[in-house]
Design an enzyme around this catalytic site. Structure first.
Site, PDB file in Angstrom:
ATOM      1  N   LYS A  53       0.835  -1.197   0.000  1.00 12.24           N
ATOM      2  CA  LYS A  53       0.000   0.000   0.000  1.00 12.24           C
ATOM      3  C   LYS A  53       0.878   1.259   0.000  1.00 12.24           C
ATOM      4  CE  LYS A  53      -3.850  -2.183   2.542  1.00 12.24           C
ATOM      5  NZ  LYS A  53      -4.423  -2.272   3.911  1.00 12.24           N
ATOM      6  N   TYR A  62     -12.512  -2.174  -2.842  1.00 18.44           N
ATOM      7  CA  TYR A  62     -12.948  -2.187  -1.449  1.00 18.44           C
ATOM      8  C   TYR A  62     -14.472  -2.112  -1.303  1.00 18.44           C
ATOM      9  CZ  TYR A  62      -8.255  -1.962   0.631  1.00 18.44           C
ATOM     10  OH  TYR A  62      -6.987  -2.262   1.063  1.00 18.44           O
ATOM     11  N   PHE A  71     -14.672   3.171   8.622  1.00 20.19           N
ATOM     12  CA  PHE A  71     -13.316   3.475   8.140  1.00 20.19           C
ATOM     13  C   PHE A  71     -13.231   3.549   6.610  1.00 20.19           C
ATOM     14  CE2 PHE A  71     -13.590  -1.179   8.728  1.00 20.19           C
ATOM     15  CZ  PHE A  71     -13.144  -1.654   7.490  1.00 20.19           C
ATOM     16  N   ARG A  95      -1.300 -14.366   4.094  1.00 23.25           N
ATOM     17  CA  ARG A  95      -1.972 -13.676   5.218  1.00 23.25           C
ATOM     18  C   ARG A  95      -1.118 -13.804   6.486  1.00 23.25           C
ATOM     19  NH1 ARG A  95      -6.587 -10.493   4.571  1.00 23.25           N
ATOM     20  NH2 ARG A  95      -7.456 -11.227   6.527  1.00 23.25           N
ATOM     21  N   THR A 144      -4.685  -7.914  10.795  1.00 18.38           N
ATOM     22  CA  THR A 144      -5.042  -6.581  10.283  1.00 18.38           C
ATOM     23  C   THR A 144      -4.551  -5.455  11.197  1.00 18.38           C
ATOM     24  OG1 THR A 144      -7.048  -7.643   9.435  1.00 18.38           O
ATOM     25  CG2 THR A 144      -6.998  -5.234   9.420  1.00 18.38           C
ATOM     26  N   ARG A 175       3.376  -6.846   9.442  1.00 28.05           N
ATOM     27  CA  ARG A 175       2.673  -5.777  10.171  1.00 28.05           C
ATOM     28  C   ARG A 175       3.209  -5.637  11.598  1.00 28.05           C
ATOM     29  NH1 ARG A 175      -3.135  -7.464   7.587  1.00 28.05           N
ATOM     30  NH2 ARG A 175      -3.125  -6.051   5.794  1.00 28.05           N
ATOM     31  N   ASN A 201      -1.371  -0.149   7.663  1.00 26.15           N
ATOM     32  CA  ASN A 201      -0.868  -1.512   7.907  1.00 26.15           C
ATOM     33  C   ASN A 201      -0.145  -2.126   6.703  1.00 26.15           C
ATOM     34  OD1 ASN A 201      -3.119  -2.004   6.388  1.00 26.15           O
ATOM     35  ND2 ASN A 201      -4.097  -3.396   7.823  1.00 26.15           N
ATOM     36  N   HIS A 257      -1.910  -5.400   1.581  1.00 29.25           N
ATOM     37  CA  HIS A 257      -3.190  -6.081   1.417  1.00 29.25           C
ATOM     38  C   HIS A 257      -2.889  -7.483   0.916  1.00 29.25           C
ATOM     39  CE1 HIS A 257      -7.180  -7.194  -0.074  1.00 29.25           C
ATOM     40  NE2 HIS A 257      -6.544  -7.649  -1.143  1.00 29.25           N
ATOM     41  N   GLU A 305      -9.893 -11.056  -7.091  1.00 25.15           N
ATOM     42  CA  GLU A 305      -9.016  -9.878  -7.029  1.00 25.15           C
ATOM     43  C   GLU A 305      -7.917  -9.934  -8.091  1.00 25.15           C
ATOM     44  OE1 GLU A 305      -9.656  -8.904  -2.272  1.00 25.15           O
ATOM     45  OE2 GLU A 305      -7.689  -9.586  -2.944  1.00 25.15           O
TER      46      GLU A 305
HETATM   47  N1  LIG Z   1     -11.052  -0.102  12.113  1.00 25.87           N
HETATM   48  C1  LIG Z   1     -10.325   0.287  11.092  1.00 25.87           C
HETATM   49  N2  LIG Z   1      -9.803   1.545  11.033  1.00 25.87           N
HETATM   50  C2  LIG Z   1      -9.055   1.968  10.000  1.00 25.87           C
HETATM   51  N3  LIG Z   1      -8.753   1.188   8.935  1.00 25.87           N
HETATM   52  C3  LIG Z   1      -9.229  -0.053   8.952  1.00 25.87           C
HETATM   53  C4  LIG Z   1     -10.031  -0.576  10.011  1.00 25.87           C
HETATM   54  N4  LIG Z   1     -10.357  -1.856   9.708  1.00 25.87           N
HETATM   55  C5  LIG Z   1      -9.776  -2.108   8.519  1.00 25.87           C
HETATM   56  N5  LIG Z   1      -9.098  -1.037   8.067  1.00 25.87           N
HETATM   57  C6  LIG Z   1      -8.342  -0.935   6.829  1.00 25.87           C
HETATM   58  O1  LIG Z   1      -9.087  -1.580   5.828  1.00 25.87           O
HETATM   59  C7  LIG Z   1      -8.313  -2.644   5.278  1.00 25.87           C
HETATM   60  C8  LIG Z   1      -9.227  -3.748   4.883  1.00 25.87           C
HETATM   61  O2  LIG Z   1      -9.810  -4.317   6.043  1.00 25.87           O
HETATM   62  P1  LIG Z   1      -9.968  -5.894   6.170  1.00 25.87           P
HETATM   63  O3  LIG Z   1     -10.939  -6.168   7.259  1.00 25.87           O
HETATM   64  O4  LIG Z   1     -10.209  -6.465   4.806  1.00 25.87           O
HETATM   65  O5  LIG Z   1      -8.515  -6.304   6.700  1.00 25.87           O
HETATM   66  P2  LIG Z   1      -7.442  -7.258   6.063  1.00 25.87           P
HETATM   67  O6  LIG Z   1      -8.127  -8.305   5.242  1.00 25.87           O
HETATM   68  O7  LIG Z   1      -6.475  -7.717   7.120  1.00 25.87           O
HETATM   69  O8  LIG Z   1      -6.641  -6.243   5.195  1.00 25.87           O
HETATM   70  P3  LIG Z   1      -6.480  -6.233   3.648  1.00 25.87           P
HETATM   71  O9  LIG Z   1      -7.856  -6.483   3.049  1.00 25.87           O
HETATM   72  O10 LIG Z   1      -5.947  -4.839   3.379  1.00 25.87           O
HETATM   73  O11 LIG Z   1      -5.501  -7.323   3.376  1.00 25.87           O
HETATM   74  C9  LIG Z   1      -7.300  -2.989   6.360  1.00 25.87           C
HETATM   75  O12 LIG Z   1      -6.134  -3.583   5.871  1.00 25.87           O
HETATM   76  C10 LIG Z   1      -7.014  -1.629   6.942  1.00 25.87           C
HETATM   77  O13 LIG Z   1      -6.062  -0.926   6.124  1.00 25.87           O
HETATM   78 MG   LIG Z   2      -9.313  -7.824   3.567  1.00 27.18          MG
END
Ligand SMILES: Nc1ncnc2c1ncn2[C@@H]1O[C@H](COP(=O)(O)OP(=O)(O)OP(=O)(O)O)[C@@H](O)[C@H]1O
Ligand SMILES: [Mg+2]
Length: 150
Positions: free
Chosen positions: A9, A49, A57, A85, A91, A102, A112, A115, A126
């Site tokens: 990212k 997204y 968020f 993962r 996350t 992370r 973080n 992705h 994706e």
């Molecule tokens: N509570 C939150 N506050 C701010 N940003 C958030 C929050 N939850 C998720 N995000 C952001 O949205 C992204 C997507 O959330 P998701 O639940 O899909 O997490 P993930 O699957 O671990 O991450 P990614 O999809 O980026 O691999 C997270 O990686 C993070 O950057």
């Molecule tokens: Mg995700």
């Protein structure tokens, strides 16, 4: 072979961590299938997204992902989705396992670094969203038989 989409990212790009992420995935034994460095448009970010639309968020997440270029990649291997993962970590960086990206490089969920697709099905979706079929390179490595059991 299972495939997964990985993004370094904007924060990872700005902090010079593209090489670190690639090095860890290579070292793990995963095979690179495709890569492109790109500036994501707001419209494309909203498609990627879409599942998070309406969450508190969401707006911050869209501005974050378009705030600088990203490095988009496809990696493959046995259990690639779960393996990547795990290499990324949870996350929330403060919940990520020691030794994960992370954990080692991040502090906040909104910064973080990476992705990674969360299921095999989403991995396929994706990869198809981010890459054209002809951008996916089908190749073998000499070392494959020492990393992949079959
Ligand atoms: N509570 C939150 N506050 C701010 N940003 C958030 C929050 N939850 C998720 N995000 C952001 O949205 C992204 C997507 O959330 P998701 O639940 O899909 O997490 P993930 O699957 O671990 O991450 P990614 O999809 O980026 O691999 C997270 O990686 C993070 O950057
Ligand atoms: Mg995700």
């Amino acid at each position: 072979m299972e495939r997964t989409l990985v993004l370094v990212k904007p924060d990872g790009v700005q902090r010079g961590l593209i090489g670190e992420v690639i090095a860890r995935l290579e070292r793990r034994g995963l095979r690179l299938v495709a890569a492109k460095f790109m500036q994501v448009s707001r419209e494309f970010a909203e498609t990627h997204y879409a599942i998070h639309k309406g969450k508190p968020f969401y707006d911050g997440l869209i501005s974050y992902i378009i705030s600088a270029p990203v490095m988009a990649m496809v990696w493959e291997g046995p259990n690639a989705v779960a393996a990547v993962r795990q290499t990324m970590g949870a996350t929330r960086p403060t919940e990520a396992a020691p030794g994960s990206i992370r954990h080692d490089f991040a502090l906040e969920v909104g910064r973080n670094l990476t992705h990674a697709s969360d299921t095999v099905e989403n991995g396929e979706k994706e990869v198809a969203l981010w890459f054209k079929q002809e951008e996916l390179v089908d190749w073998k490595r000499e070392v494959d038989r020492w990393v992949f059991e079959k």
